[in-house]
Design a protein around this motif. Structure first.
Motif, PDB file in Angstrom:
ATOM      1  N   ARG A   1       3.613   5.124   5.944  1.00 41.60           N
ATOM      2  CA  ARG A   1       4.391   4.783   4.644  1.00 41.60           C
ATOM      3  C   ARG A   1       4.545   6.091   3.782  1.00 41.60           C
TER       4      ARG A   1
ATOM      5  N   ARG B   1       5.033   2.701  13.087  1.00 42.18           N
ATOM      6  CA  ARG B   1       3.713   1.762  12.642  1.00 42.18           C
ATOM      7  C   ARG B   1       2.726   2.613  11.807  1.00 42.18           C
ATOM      8  N   GLY B   2       2.368   1.989  10.977  1.00 43.20           N
ATOM      9  CA  GLY B   2       1.130   2.603  10.353  1.00 43.20           C
ATOM     10  C   GLY B   2       1.527   3.935   9.385  1.00 43.20           C
TER      11      GLY B   2
ATOM     12  N   ARG C   1       3.588   4.914  16.517  1.00 42.05           N
ATOM     13  CA  ARG C   1       2.467   4.677  15.528  1.00 42.05           C
ATOM     14  C   ARG C   1       1.860   6.107  14.899  1.00 42.05           C
TER      15      ARG C   1
ATOM     16  N   MET D   1       0.209  -3.126  -0.593  1.00 39.96           N
ATOM     17  CA  MET D   1      -0.783  -3.067   0.730  1.00 39.96           C
ATOM     18  C   MET D   1      -2.059  -3.735   0.507  1.00 39.96           C
TER      19      MET D   1
ATOM     20  N   GLU E   1      -4.210   4.039   8.639  1.00 39.66           N
ATOM     21  CA  GLU E   1      -2.735   3.928   8.059  1.00 39.66           C
ATOM     22  C   GLU E   1      -2.746   5.327   7.377  1.00 39.66           C
TER      23      GLU E   1
ATOM     24  N   VAL F   1      -7.204   4.133   5.084  1.00 40.82           N
ATOM     25  CA  VAL F   1      -6.131   4.704   4.557  1.00 40.82           C
ATOM     26  C   VAL F   1      -6.241   6.141   4.429  1.00 40.82           C
TER      27      VAL F   1
ATOM     28  N   ARG G   1       7.360   1.405   3.892  1.00 46.10           N
ATOM     29  CA  ARG G   1       6.997   1.525   5.290  1.00 46.10           C
ATOM     30  C   ARG G   1       8.222   2.442   5.941  1.00 46.10           C
TER      31      ARG G   1
END
Length: 524
Positions: free
Chosen positions: A488, A485-486, A235, A518, A254, A11, A480
């Motif tokens: 936030r 995707r990935g 993504r 998460m 992420e 992350v 999100r």
């Protein structure tokens, strides 16, 4: 750029402020999760490395023009009222330069947020997080308050002569007591809960990060300005940063944006996530047409009503804050949506960075905190160093102007009470007679307010949460980003409207809530 062992972090958190510091600290409690936290400003490793004025709870560093811990954003509060709004640019973000006001959102706020973000935002689900994040030094561990959390909360003693007069004036006008503004009782007069303890402003870096900094799975990088999020095939794969005079790429599993109410929507737009027409106008490749990014943010308009003491008063002992009176505006639609906040330091002192300025007027900071979203933040250039175009949309409607008149006159009425009479040199230190009384000249007061209008710097909602089929929603209730995707968002940008009280505690709550989701797994 890669971590020392070459492994890609799980992350990457952008921004170490009110939400980012708690989020990174909580995620790194899981030893198998590698977390990198990026902060654009300095990132001290020890409390002693913070400049004294950043810790002194009698001062508000963000009120000082040009303070190096702040990042200025040019804005317009109304079309005729340019203004400079500052956000924190230091470890701890705006909690390092703000006033230390730490008041929870109201249940009505959570009801609104839950309607957009789902049941995770209900009072019942949020209360355990609010208790977990705090150590309430006044009430201790109770069913409402926490006794072992990282944020220490204390209410100032109202024994300063000005604070005693405020309390007596509120009682004289029939306003109820509200001894605990972090409970959910009826609004009224009471001390302001603060994350300032024994004269020290305990920002989120001090509360969350310094102890966590020794964890081998948490890396904190200061002086790292994120220029854009890297997005490919729907993504997020990392970010491009500027650090030490060079540009570098940092990959991650992420990416979580905690860059603040202005920084986050601006960064999304720079990354190609935003209204298509705006992005194309500035030559930004469109990764996702997201019309809700920057479309409607909310904040609280503020006016300063000053009064001049008739005798020398002592400087504040350990906090510039004293009490606050919360009232309900005339239509009754939003309980407690007017706030009159007392400062024990003159405005001139807050601006100059001194807490003792004998003879200067003392201010009431008067704000309308009705949950309405009229602001917009639009890309002005594809250059990341160019700030976005920010328009607050204050005083747009007749109701906006009515509420400001009500709030201003309520403050003037306090100064005119018997309780204040022995302490003041006369009526409010500035402004026409229309400040007093319900039958004053509305047009004259509207003009007086417009000429002096400010903001509480409580911006929320630049990337609001909501269901995926809502074209104005940018994230779900766990931050999100719809369609990427990935990626936030975890700061006050996701709150559809600013809370009925200042949002510092709400920002920490966002960080806690998203981190909790998460940690629970990929479905949250």
């Amino acid at each position: 750029m890669s971590p020392p062992d070459g492994r890609i972090p799980d992350v990457l958190v952008v921004g170490a402020g009110g939400a980012g510091a708690p989020l990174a600290a909580r995620l790194s409690e899981d030893a198998d999760r590698r977390v990198v936290l990026l902060e654009a400003g300095p990132a001290p490793r020890h409390a002693a490395d913070f400049a004294p004025e950043l810790l002194d709870a009698r001062l508000v560093p963000g009120a000082r023009p040009g303070h190096p811990g702040s990042l200025p954003y040019p804005a317009h509060l109304t079309p005729e009222r340019p203004y400079t709004v500052v956000r924190g640019r230091f470890l701890g973000g705006s909690t390092t330069v703000n006033g230390g006001y730490f008041v929870r959102p109201r249940r009505a706020d959570l009801d609104r947020w839950a309607a957009a973000g789902g049941p995770a935002w209900s009072w019942e689900n949020v209360l355990p997080l609010l208790r977990r994040l705090e150590t309430d030094l006044d009430f201790g561990a109770t069913p409402v308050h926490g006794g072992a959390g990282p944020v220490r909360v204390r209410r100032p003693r109202l024994d300063h002569p000005a604070a005693e007069a405020f309390r007596a004036a509120a009682a004289e006008l029939g306003h109820p007591d509200e001894p605990d503004k972090n409970d959910q009782g009826p609004p009224g007069f009471g001390p302001v809960p603060s994350n300032a303890v024994d004269g020290v402003r305990v920002n989120t870096a001090l509360a969350y990060l310094l102890d966590a900094g020794s964890r081998p799975n948490l890396t904190v990088l200061g002086g790292a300005t994120v220029l854009r999020v890297l997005i490919g095939n729907g993504r997020a794969t990392g970010v491009e940063i500027a650090r030490g005079g060079t540009r570098e790429i940092l990959r991650a599993g992420e990416v979580v944006l905690c860059a603040g109410a202005f920084g986050t929507p601006h960064l999304l737009q720079l990354s190609g996530v935003g209204p298509r027409a705006d992005l194309e106008r500035h030559g930004v490749p469109v990764a996702l047409d997201a019309p809700g990014v920057g479309a409607r943010f909310s904040d609280h308009p503020q006016i300063v009503v000053e009064w001049t003491p008739s005798r020398a008063l002592p400087p504040p002992r350990d906090n510039w804050l004293a009490g606050a009176l919360n009232l309900t505006s005339g239509d009754g639609a939003h309980t407690g949506d007017i706030e009159i906040l007392q400062s024990l330091v003159p405005m001139a002192g807050l601006v100059a960075g001194v807490h003792d300025l004998p003879g200067a007027p003392l201010p009431f900071l008067v704000s309308v905190q009705t949950p309405v979203a009229r602001g917009s933040l639009r890309l002005a250039s594809a250059d990341p160093t160019v700030t976005p175009r920010i328009d607050y949309g204050y005083l747009t409607t007749a109701d906006d102007r009515r509420r400001m008149r009500e709030a201003t006159r309520a403050a003037a009425d306090l100064i005119g009470t018997r309780a204040f009479r022995h302490l003041t040199a006369g009526p409010p230190a500035h402004g026409p007679d229309t400040l007093r009384g319900a039958l004053g000249d509305d047009r004259a007061l509207d003009a007086w307010v417009r000429a002096r209008l400010g903001t509480s710097v409580h911006a929320c909602g630049g990337t609001p949460m909501g269901p995926a089929d809502d074209p104005g929603a940018v994230t779900d209730g766990y931050g999100r980003v719809h369609g990427v995707r990935g990626l936030r968002v975890a700061d006050t940008s996701i709150l559809p409207t600013a809370p009925l009280r200042g949002p510092a505690a709400s920002a920490v709550l966002v960080g806690e809530l998203v981190a909790d989701a998460m940690r629970r797994g990929p479905d949250a």
